[in-house]
Scaffold this active site. Structure first.
Site, PDB file in Angstrom:
ATOM      1  N   ASP A  38       0.816  -1.219   0.000  1.00  0.00           N
ATOM      2  CA  ASP A  38       0.000   0.000   0.000  1.00  0.00           C
ATOM      3  C   ASP A  38       0.853   1.274   0.000  1.00  0.00           C
ATOM      4  OD1 ASP A  38      -2.105  -1.834   0.382  1.00  0.00           O
ATOM      5  OD2 ASP A  38      -1.925  -1.684   2.555  1.00  0.00           O
ATOM      6  N   GLU A  47     -11.309  -0.215  -3.312  1.00  0.00           N
ATOM      7  CA  GLU A  47     -10.715   0.260  -2.055  1.00  0.00           C
ATOM      8  C   GLU A  47      -9.551   1.161  -2.424  1.00  0.00           C
ATOM      9  OE1 GLU A  47      -9.321  -3.085   0.271  1.00  0.00           O
ATOM     10  OE2 GLU A  47      -8.285  -3.993  -1.418  1.00  0.00           O
TER      11      GLU A  47
END
Ligand code: FUB
Length: 452
Positions: free
Chosen positions: A34, A208
């Site tokens: 991420d 997301e």
């Protein structure tokens, strides 16, 4: 000048240098995922989440396990400094101890302070979850120390925050929760200013990890999106940060293998745009242990984004004097070659390239590694870490399969790895693409090549 000196001293004192002898993944001693990349004070800072193997008493062995965040920085996108741990779950007042759910974070700068946003599982109070699931921590520098606020940001409900600051100084927080949402932040950067608004141009399919950035006057709202089996990266464009947005397509296809997630950020450095993303390179059989990668990103004339293909080579220029990991190749002959871990039980040791011959093969067997800087001053010695039971010959050539040979390794048969050191037969200053070409032998494994 003073700031830079202070930063250099701080890096030397408190950080560990990650040796830059490979490209993708860029962090090679721990799992990172991420990635949120920003350009602060002349360096690229990457704020990733930190996958760890499940602790003994953590029940879900097949899920994400994340207890803290590190920050990494680089001034050339090749040499990465680990500034160490900046936030840990049990030192944040509102976070449920040992919940291990410190998912995708982000950081941004406003009025002399750095604000680090992170999602986590909040402590229950009277059986109720707290109002807010995204926290913020504040620092005077991009690498900390960050001081977390005692409570989560009220009104946040979800994961994967990204903080975007427009040219007029207005900050926005976007996150994933009941869809992908955006909300203005108050000037204090610690409170929402109004109600979150759902971005409605998002196509069907799970999403997301939203990321908001601006390029050439346009706003880009990008996100992981399950169009098929796994997450690809896609984006919408708008003329205003709050929209209306128009869906434009994919930035990166879903990974070809088992890695279900992807998560990204986009940053401009010296006029070139880069896409940071993740893939489970060091953990091929478990996709909750991921690694951060970077590749160049290009826009079309109309502002749309060209699809980025993930590469092993990544970005940046590699010094000829470093251990050049040619297994992170730019290109390779599609037969008679293979890439494997040097040691499958210790994947952070990296990979090796295997060149092998068959009776039918008539063509040269080669691997290419682009952008190696030989500098100006003559180098005399070539070194190759190699393993070959029966021996053979490998030429190191420049810029083409049949380009000038700068070293010929006559590899003797040996059952173990050896560092083969030979005089270079030629030297060409400057930046060149490097070819390793097997000219005889049945099988030669190469860990790295270097020049002195
Ligand atoms: O890293 C945990 C979660 O996986 C992130 O929050 C998502 O974006 C996905 O990458």
């Amino acid at each position: 000048m003073k700031n830079r000196l202070t930063l250099t001293i701080a890096i030397a004192l408190f950080s560990s240098i990650v040796m830059a002898n490979a490209q993708n993944p860029i962090i090679r001693d721990q799992f990172t995922a991420d990635p949120s990349a920003h350009y602060f004070e002349g360096r690229v800072y990457v704020y990733p989440s930190h996958d760890i193997p499940a602790t003994v008493d953590y029940a879900r062995k097949d899920w994400f396990v994340m207890e803290d965040y590190h920050v990494f920085s680089s001034d050339n996108l090749v040499d990465w400094v680990d500034h160490g741990r900046i936030i840990t779950q049990n030192a944040v007042e509102w976070v449920q101890p040992n919940s291990f759910q410190m998912w995708a974070p982000d950081c941004n700068y406003k009025d002399g302070k750095y604000y680090f946003y992170f999602p986590a599982t909040g402590k229950r109070v009277n059986g109720q979850r707290p109002d807010g699931s995204i926290g913020v921590a504040v620092s005077d520098t991009p690498y900390g120390p960050f001081v977390p606020e005692e409570t989560a940001i009220k009104g946040t409900f979800g994961i994967d925050p990204c903080c975007f600051i427009d040219d007029d100084g207005q900050a926005y927080l976007v996150w994933a929760g009941g869809g992908l949402v955006i909300c203005k932040l108050k000037d204090n950067m610690k409170e929402l200013d109004g109600e979150p608004v759902r971005i409605d141009a998002i196509p069907r399919g799970q999403t997301e990890g939203p990321y908001l950035f601006k390029a050439n006057g346009k706003y880009y709202f990008s996100f992981p999106w399950v169009e098929a089996e796994r997450e690809c990266l896609a984006y919408c464009m708008a003329d205003n940060p709050m929209g209306p947005y128009e869906f434009k397509g994919k930035i990166m296809e879903q990974h070809a293998d088992v890695c279900w997630t992807n998560h990204h950020s986009v940053v401009e450095v010296d006029g070139q745009w880069y896409l940071f993303y993740h893939h489970n390179d060091y953990s091929p059989y478990f996709d909750k242990n991921r690694s951060v990668c970077v590749d160049s990103l290009f826009f079309n004339a109309d502002g749309t984004i060209q699809e980025v293909k993930p590469t092993k080579r990544g970005v940046g220029i590699t010094k000829a004097t470093s251990q050049i990991q040619i297994d992170r190749y730019s290109d390779i002959k599609d037969t008679c070659t293979d890439i494997q871990f040097v040691n499958a039980d210790r994947t952070f040791d990296g990979w090796k390239v295997i060149l092998y011959n068959t009776i039918q093969e008539r063509e040269p067997i080669w691997v290419r590694y682009n952008r190696v800087d030989f500098g100006k001053d003559k180098l005399n010695t070539a070194v190759m870490k190699v393993l070959s039971l029966a021996g053979g010959k490998v030429d190191i050539r420049l810029d083409a399969i049949d380009g000038p040979t700068i070293a010929t390794f006559d590899v003797a048969g040996n059952p173990g790895w050896v560092e083969n050191k030979i005089p270079m037969s030629d030297f060409k200053p400057g930046v060149h693409d490097l070819f390793a070409v097997m000219t005889s032998g049945s099988c030669i494994q190469i860990d790295w090549v270097s020049f002195k």
